[in-house]
Motif scaffolding. Structure first.
Motif, PDB file in Angstrom:
ATOM      1  N   PRO A   1       0.811  -1.229   0.000  1.00  0.00           N
ATOM      2  CA  PRO A   1       0.000   0.000   0.000  1.00  0.00           C
ATOM      3  C   PRO A   1       0.847   1.283   0.000  1.00  0.00           C
ATOM      4  N   ALA A   2       1.921   1.317   0.765  1.00  0.00           N
ATOM      5  CA  ALA A   2       2.785   2.502   0.785  1.00  0.00           C
ATOM      6  C   ALA A   2       3.517   2.655  -0.544  1.00  0.00           C
ATOM      7  N   LEU A   3       3.918   1.540  -1.138  1.00  0.00           N
ATOM      8  CA  LEU A   3       4.586   1.592  -2.439  1.00  0.00           C
ATOM      9  C   LEU A   3       3.638   2.106  -3.529  1.00  0.00           C
ATOM     10  N   LYS A   4       2.358   1.756  -3.422  1.00  0.00           N
ATOM     11  CA  LYS A   4       1.380   2.245  -4.400  1.00  0.00           C
ATOM     12  C   LYS A   4       1.299   3.770  -4.364  1.00  0.00           C
ATOM     13  N   CYS A   5       1.421   4.348  -3.203  1.00  0.00           N
ATOM     14  CA  CYS A   5       1.436   5.818  -3.100  1.00  0.00           C
ATOM     15  C   CYS A   5       2.700   6.382  -3.744  1.00  0.00           C
ATOM     16  N   ALA A   6       3.815   5.699  -3.569  1.00  0.00           N
ATOM     17  CA  ALA A   6       5.083   6.172  -4.143  1.00  0.00           C
ATOM     18  C   ALA A   6       5.062   6.132  -5.670  1.00  0.00           C
ATOM     19  N   VAL A   7       4.244   5.264  -6.235  1.00  0.00           N
ATOM     20  CA  VAL A   7       4.129   5.184  -7.691  1.00  0.00           C
ATOM     21  C   VAL A   7       3.593   6.501  -8.261  1.00  0.00           C
ATOM     22  N   LYS A   8       2.915   7.279  -7.448  1.00  0.00           N
ATOM     23  CA  LYS A   8       2.328   8.541  -7.896  1.00  0.00           C
ATOM     24  C   LYS A   8       3.219   9.750  -7.606  1.00  0.00           C
ATOM     25  N   PHE A   9       4.395   9.523  -7.022  1.00  0.00           N
ATOM     26  CA  PHE A   9       5.313  10.628  -6.704  1.00  0.00           C
ATOM     27  C   PHE A   9       5.816  11.274  -7.993  1.00  0.00           C
ATOM     28  N   LYS A  10       6.190  12.537  -7.928  1.00  0.00           N
ATOM     29  CA  LYS A  10       6.562  13.305  -9.126  1.00  0.00           C
ATOM     30  C   LYS A  10       7.832  12.808  -9.819  1.00  0.00           C
TER      31      LYS A  10
ATOM     32  N   VAL B   1      11.496   7.360  -8.672  1.00  0.00           N
ATOM     33  CA  VAL B   1      10.736   6.804  -7.546  1.00  0.00           C
ATOM     34  C   VAL B   1       9.577   5.971  -8.078  1.00  0.00           C
ATOM     35  N   GLN B   2       8.856   6.488  -9.060  1.00  0.00           N
ATOM     36  CA  GLN B   2       7.721   5.760  -9.635  1.00  0.00           C
ATOM     37  C   GLN B   2       8.143   4.388 -10.153  1.00  0.00           C
ATOM     38  N   GLY B   3       9.212   4.375 -10.953  1.00  0.00           N
ATOM     39  CA  GLY B   3       9.668   3.121 -11.552  1.00  0.00           C
ATOM     40  C   GLY B   3      10.150   2.112 -10.530  1.00  0.00           C
ATOM     41  N   ASN B   4      10.917   2.568  -9.560  1.00  0.00           N
ATOM     42  CA  ASN B   4      11.406   1.649  -8.530  1.00  0.00           C
ATOM     43  C   ASN B   4      10.278   1.147  -7.643  1.00  0.00           C
ATOM     44  N   ALA B   5       9.305   2.004  -7.357  1.00  0.00           N
ATOM     45  CA  ALA B   5       8.146   1.553  -6.576  1.00  0.00           C
ATOM     46  C   ALA B   5       7.388   0.470  -7.333  1.00  0.00           C
ATOM     47  N   ALA B   6       7.177   0.682  -8.634  1.00  0.00           N
ATOM     48  CA  ALA B   6       6.468  -0.308  -9.448  1.00  0.00           C
ATOM     49  C   ALA B   6       7.226  -1.630  -9.500  1.00  0.00           C
ATOM     50  N   LEU B   7       8.547  -1.571  -9.682  1.00  0.00           N
ATOM     51  CA  LEU B   7       9.347  -2.801  -9.708  1.00  0.00           C
ATOM     52  C   LEU B   7       9.284  -3.547  -8.382  1.00  0.00           C
ATOM     53  N   THR B   8       9.315  -2.796  -7.288  1.00  0.00           N
ATOM     54  CA  THR B   8       9.259  -3.431  -5.971  1.00  0.00           C
ATOM     55  C   THR B   8       7.894  -4.055  -5.721  1.00  0.00           C
ATOM     56  N   ILE B   9       6.832  -3.378  -6.145  1.00  0.00           N
ATOM     57  CA  ILE B   9       5.490  -3.971  -6.032  1.00  0.00           C
ATOM     58  C   ILE B   9       5.447  -5.278  -6.806  1.00  0.00           C
ATOM     59  N   ALA B  10       5.936  -5.270  -8.037  1.00  0.00           N
ATOM     60  CA  ALA B  10       5.928  -6.485  -8.859  1.00  0.00           C
ATOM     61  C   ALA B  10       6.703  -7.608  -8.179  1.00  0.00           C
ATOM     62  N   PHE B  11       7.837  -7.273  -7.606  1.00  0.00           N
ATOM     63  CA  PHE B  11       8.669  -8.265  -6.934  1.00  0.00           C
ATOM     64  C   PHE B  11       7.949  -8.847  -5.718  1.00  0.00           C
TER      65      PHE B  11
ATOM     66  N   PHE C   1      -0.957  -2.852 -12.570  1.00  0.00           N
ATOM     67  CA  PHE C   1      -0.071  -2.705 -13.718  1.00  0.00           C
ATOM     68  C   PHE C   1      -0.861  -2.432 -14.990  1.00  0.00           C
ATOM     69  N   GLY C   2      -2.088  -2.884 -15.054  1.00  0.00           N
ATOM     70  CA  GLY C   2      -2.968  -2.519 -16.174  1.00  0.00           C
ATOM     71  C   GLY C   2      -3.248  -1.022 -16.170  1.00  0.00           C
ATOM     72  N   GLU C   3      -3.398  -0.455 -14.982  1.00  0.00           N
ATOM     73  CA  GLU C   3      -3.619   0.988 -14.866  1.00  0.00           C
ATOM     74  C   GLU C   3      -2.393   1.764 -15.322  1.00  0.00           C
ATOM     75  N   PHE C   4      -1.198   1.240 -15.082  1.00  0.00           N
ATOM     76  CA  PHE C   4       0.012   1.929 -15.519  1.00  0.00           C
ATOM     77  C   PHE C   4       0.071   2.010 -17.039  1.00  0.00           C
ATOM     78  N   ALA C   5      -0.421   0.986 -17.701  1.00  0.00           N
ATOM     79  CA  ALA C   5      -0.351   0.928 -19.151  1.00  0.00           C
ATOM     80  C   ALA C   5      -1.281   1.922 -19.842  1.00  0.00           C
ATOM     81  N   ARG C   6      -2.238   2.442 -19.126  1.00  0.00           N
ATOM     82  CA  ARG C   6      -3.197   3.381 -19.739  1.00  0.00           C
ATOM     83  C   ARG C   6      -2.639   4.761 -19.853  1.00  0.00           C
TER      84      ARG C   6
END
Length: 106
Positions: A68-77, A81-91, A101-106
């Motif tokens: 949940p905290a990483l999901k917030c970091a995905v929205k950081f400017k 930070v966004q990319g590393n948060a997304a990679l960590t969530i995936a991991f 991840f479908g939402e990221f693709a939009r």
């Protein structure tokens, strides 16, 4: 086979160096290097480097509790930070966050 072994050794060496750099960052800020404190950093800091190192460190120290905290970091400017948060969530999620991840693709 030796070439593959060399690549794997290099990759793990880079990973170890990143983890040590993350630990050093938080040590210099006197923030304990554990999952709970890194989650707190994600929830409270607006410093790009705090957030970046927290997302990287959670790949090693984190559990699904950090998602949940990483999901917030995905929205950081910062895209770093966004990319590393997304990679960590995936991991950490192991494929359980397909909708995100479908939402990221939009």
């Amino acid at each position: 086979m030796q070439k593959l072994d060399d690549h794997v050794s290099e990759w793990f060496g880079q990973m170890r160096a990143r983890n040590e750099a993350a630990a050093d960052h938080f040590k210099s800020r006197k923030i304990p290097y554990d999952e709970s404190n890194l989650i707190e950093v994600l929830q409270s800091s607006q410093d790009k480097f705090d957030l970046l190192w927290a997302t990287i460190a959670l790949r090693e120290l984190g559990t699904v509790r950090a998602i949940p905290a990483l999901k917030c970091a995905v929205k950081f400017k910062s895209i770093d930070v966004q990319g590393n948060a997304a990679l960590t969530i995936a991991f950490l999620a192991g494929g359980d966050e397909e909708r995100l991840f479908g939402e990221f693709a939009r």
